[in-house]
Design a protein around this motif. Structure first.
Motif, short mmCIF file in Angstrom:
data_model
loop_
_atom_site.label_atom_id
_atom_site.label_comp_id
_atom_site.label_asym_id
_atom_site.label_seq_id
_atom_site.Cartn_x
_atom_site.Cartn_y
_atom_site.Cartn_z
N CYS A 183 0.82 -1.08 0.01
CA CYS A 183 -0.04 0.07 -0.05
C CYS A 183 0.85 1.10 0.03
N GLY A 184 2.12 1.17 -0.53
CA GLY A 184 2.91 2.24 -0.44
C GLY A 184 2.75 3.34 -1.59
N LYS A 185 2.13 2.82 -2.56
CA LYS A 185 1.92 3.49 -3.94
C LYS A 185 0.32 4.09 -3.69
N ASP A 186 0.14 5.54 -3.79
CA ASP A 186 -1.23 6.00 -3.57
C ASP A 186 -2.07 5.55 -4.90
N ILE A 187 -3.26 5.06 -4.58
CA ILE A 187 -4.37 4.59 -5.72
C ILE A 187 -4.81 5.77 -6.53
N GLN A 188 -4.90 6.91 -6.13
CA GLN A 188 -5.52 7.85 -6.67
C GLN A 188 -4.35 8.79 -7.41
N TYR A 189 -3.37 9.01 -6.46
CA TYR A 189 -2.58 10.34 -7.02
C TYR A 189 -1.02 9.79 -7.29
N ALA A 190 -0.55 8.69 -7.28
CA ALA A 190 0.85 8.14 -7.47
C ALA A 190 1.35 8.68 -8.91
N ALA A 191 0.53 8.48 -9.80
CA ALA A 191 1.14 9.12 -11.17
C ALA A 191 0.27 10.06 -11.58
N PRO A 192 0.71 11.22 -11.55
CA PRO A 192 -0.29 12.37 -11.99
C PRO A 192 -0.78 12.23 -13.59
N GLU A 193 -0.11 11.75 -14.33
CA GLU A 193 -0.60 11.67 -15.60
C GLU A 193 -1.95 10.77 -15.64
N ASN A 194 -2.37 9.74 -14.69
CA ASN A 194 -3.37 9.31 -14.66
C ASN A 194 -4.57 9.82 -13.75
N ILE A 195 -4.27 10.84 -13.23
CA ILE A 195 -5.24 11.43 -12.36
C ILE A 195 -6.30 12.21 -13.28
N PRO A 196 -7.26 12.06 -12.95
CA PRO A 196 -8.64 12.61 -13.88
C PRO A 196 -8.41 14.20 -13.98
N GLU A 197 -8.39 14.60 -15.16
CA GLU A 197 -8.25 16.00 -15.26
C GLU A 197 -9.28 17.08 -14.75
N SER A 198 -10.47 16.24 -14.79
CA SER A 198 -11.71 16.77 -14.26
C SER A 198 -11.50 17.64 -12.92
N LEU A 199 -10.41 17.07 -12.10
CA LEU A 199 -10.28 17.46 -10.87
C LEU A 199 -9.71 18.93 -10.75
N VAL A 200 -9.16 19.33 -12.08
CA VAL A 200 -8.62 20.56 -12.00
C VAL A 200 -9.59 21.57 -12.20
N TYR A 201 -10.91 21.28 -12.99
CA TYR A 201 -12.04 22.12 -13.17
C TYR A 201 -12.78 22.13 -11.97
N TYR A 202 -12.81 21.16 -11.14
CA TYR A 202 -13.53 21.27 -9.88
C TYR A 202 -12.59 22.45 -8.93
N PHE A 203 -11.40 22.32 -8.94
CA PHE A 203 -10.54 23.09 -8.20
C PHE A 203 -10.64 24.64 -8.68
N LYS A 204 -10.88 24.66 -10.08
CA LYS A 204 -11.06 26.13 -10.43
C LYS A 204 -12.30 26.70 -10.49
N GLU A 205 -13.25 25.76 -10.16
CA GLU A 205 -14.42 26.18 -9.98
C GLU A 205 -14.60 26.94 -8.55
N SER A 206 -14.05 26.14 -7.70
CA SER A 206 -13.99 26.62 -6.30
C SER A 206 -13.26 28.09 -6.16
N LEU A 207 -12.30 28.09 -6.80
CA LEU A 207 -11.55 29.48 -6.89
C LEU A 207 -12.38 30.58 -7.14
N LYS A 208 -13.37 30.22 -7.86
CA LYS A 208 -14.33 31.56 -8.40
C LYS A 208 -14.89 32.05 -7.10
N VAL A 209 -15.22 31.37 -6.21
CA VAL A 209 -16.03 31.89 -4.96
C VAL A 209 -15.37 32.35 -3.79
N VAL A 210 -13.71 32.16 -4.04
CA VAL A 210 -12.72 32.73 -3.01
C VAL A 210 -12.88 34.07 -2.94
N SER A 211 -13.07 34.89 -1.81
CA SER A 211 -13.20 36.11 -1.52
C SER A 211 -11.98 37.08 -1.18
N ASN A 212 -11.06 36.50 -0.82
CA ASN A 212 -9.80 37.36 -0.21
C ASN A 212 -9.22 37.14 -1.73
#
Length: 410
Positions: A183-212
């Protein structure tokens, strides 16, 4: 609550229930499977709460079990690594940790409680996990505002899990080496090239509501690198990694109450277990489950409870926390690895705070689509909660002087 009799179930699920009845020695069984229960708020499917009634040793019995199994072969392939990781947890990690607790006669208040696993199969095409559901433990609503008493029990349990991991590494290095390899290799994030690109879209969506505006600008600077940060933050840290739950949030924690007061917690869903900094678990829980008021008023107190419990568990096993996980190392990890909790919260908060139907749709897009256009600029029914939670997490992180990019240079 919708109940469906066994006759309408998938044949393979019927066979699994049959195996459970053999293992538990229940005869003349009746089965009912419950869909859409309050106890199971699952976004990725594959969960079945089954009530089994029958006769055991001449007496009537009834047990509740949770079966993790996907009927669609494509889903079984997609989630295979997660099933395999949870099988590793129940086959190897739990027995080793229970043995440690018995060997060192760890007192009741410091003992880690684990789900009672009936069946764990990780062979290709047969991926299945079955655990007992203890009626004394209940799942809270995603919208329950975690108070200090609930949060402190969770931090204590994380400390117990991490503490036993440290002990196992020190006292049984050969046994632990096998577990670490599994279990030393993380299932989700060990290989950046295999991480769903959609996660970036969710991250950016949240940035839109950051007030500071200052904090928002800093987050925008690292947005091209969040997949790399996720990968580096979940990688093993030399000398100071532990077995981590890796998905410790409200939906995966059951509580036992006396009246309204929580007295115990039980972690479930160990499908993402990894070997990494303990802070990845802590920050993930604090930033995905707590609002700014609780964070602001209780953060330091909760960390003290965690570290004190960790110290006590190690002391019970004749180890000194000053040698195993020094306070200065813990504080350094908090500064560098809390970014994992921040990013996870920014990615998932829209789903966490959404109504169930909205959350189901967004989760499907998050994991199965390269781009989720349906969320772009979309306001959920609980938009105000979403905005409040995002700003609470962001403000807390930056006000503590934590780093968003320290791991990029490692």
């Amino acid at each position: 609550m919708r109940v469906r009799k066994i006759s309408s179930l998938h044949r393979d699920l019927v066979d699994i229930i049959g195996k459970i009845s053999v293992i538990t020695n229940i005869k003349k069984i009746e089965h009912f499977i419950v869909f859409g229960t309050d106890e199971i708020d699952c976004f990725l499917g594959g969960l079945h709460k089954v009530v089994i009634k029958g006769i055991r040793d001449g007496a009537k019995v009834k047990i509740n079990v949770l079966i993790k199994w996907h009927s669609n072969p494509k889903d079984r392939v997609y989630f295979r690594s997660a099933y395999q990781r949870e099988c590793v947890f129940f086959r190897y990690i739990v027995p080793s940790m229970i043995e440690l607790q018995n060997t060192y006669k760890i007192i009741e208040g410091l003992k880690m409680k684990f789900p009672n696993c009936i069946l764990a199969k990780m062979e290709d095409g047969e991926e299945t996990i079955v655990i007992y559901l203890d009626n004394e433990f209940k799942l809270l609503s995603r919208f329950f505002k975690l108070d200090f008493s609930h949060s402190s029990i969770v931090l204590k349990n994380l400390a117990k899990l991490h503490g036993l991991s440290f002990v196992l590494q020190k006292t049984s290095p050969d046994v632990f080496e096998n577990i670490r390899n599994l279990c030393g290799k993380d299932i989700q994030y060990a290989a950046p090239e295999n991480i769903p690109e959609s996660l970036v879209y969710y991250f950016k969506e949240s940035l839109k509501v950051v007030s500071n505006s200052e904090f928002k600008a800093k987050l925008e600077e690292i947005s091209p690198h969040i997949l790399e940060i996720l990968s580096k933050s979940t990688a093993p840290v030399r000398n100071y990694s532990t077995i981590c739950h890796a998905d410790c949030w409200t939906n995966n924690i059951l509580f036992k109450h006396q009246g309204k007061r929580p007295v115990e917690a039980l972690f479930v869903d160990y499908q993402l277990v990894r070997y990494a900094s303990p802070v990845t678990d802590i920050s993930y829980f604090l930033y995905t489950c707590m609002d700014q008021e609780i964070l602001c008023n209780n953060y330091d107190r909760l960390l003290n409870i965690y570290y004190g419990t960790l110290s006590a568990v190690l002391r019970q096993c004749n180890l000194d926390v000053k040698h195993i996980y020094p306070k200065e190392v813990f504080q350094k990890h908090l500064k560098e690895y809390s970014v994992l909790g921040l990013i996870e919260a920014l990615i998932s908060m829209k789903i966490i705070t959404a109504d169930t139907e909205e959350a189901l749709k967004m989760t499907e897009m998050k994991y199965h689509s390269s781009e989720p256009p349906a969320i772009t600029g979309c306001k959920t029914k609980n938009q105000a909660i979403y905005v409040e939670r995002i700003n609470g997490v962001v403000n807390d992180f930056f006000n503590r002087g934590y780093s968003i990019d320290a791991l990029l240079s490692k």
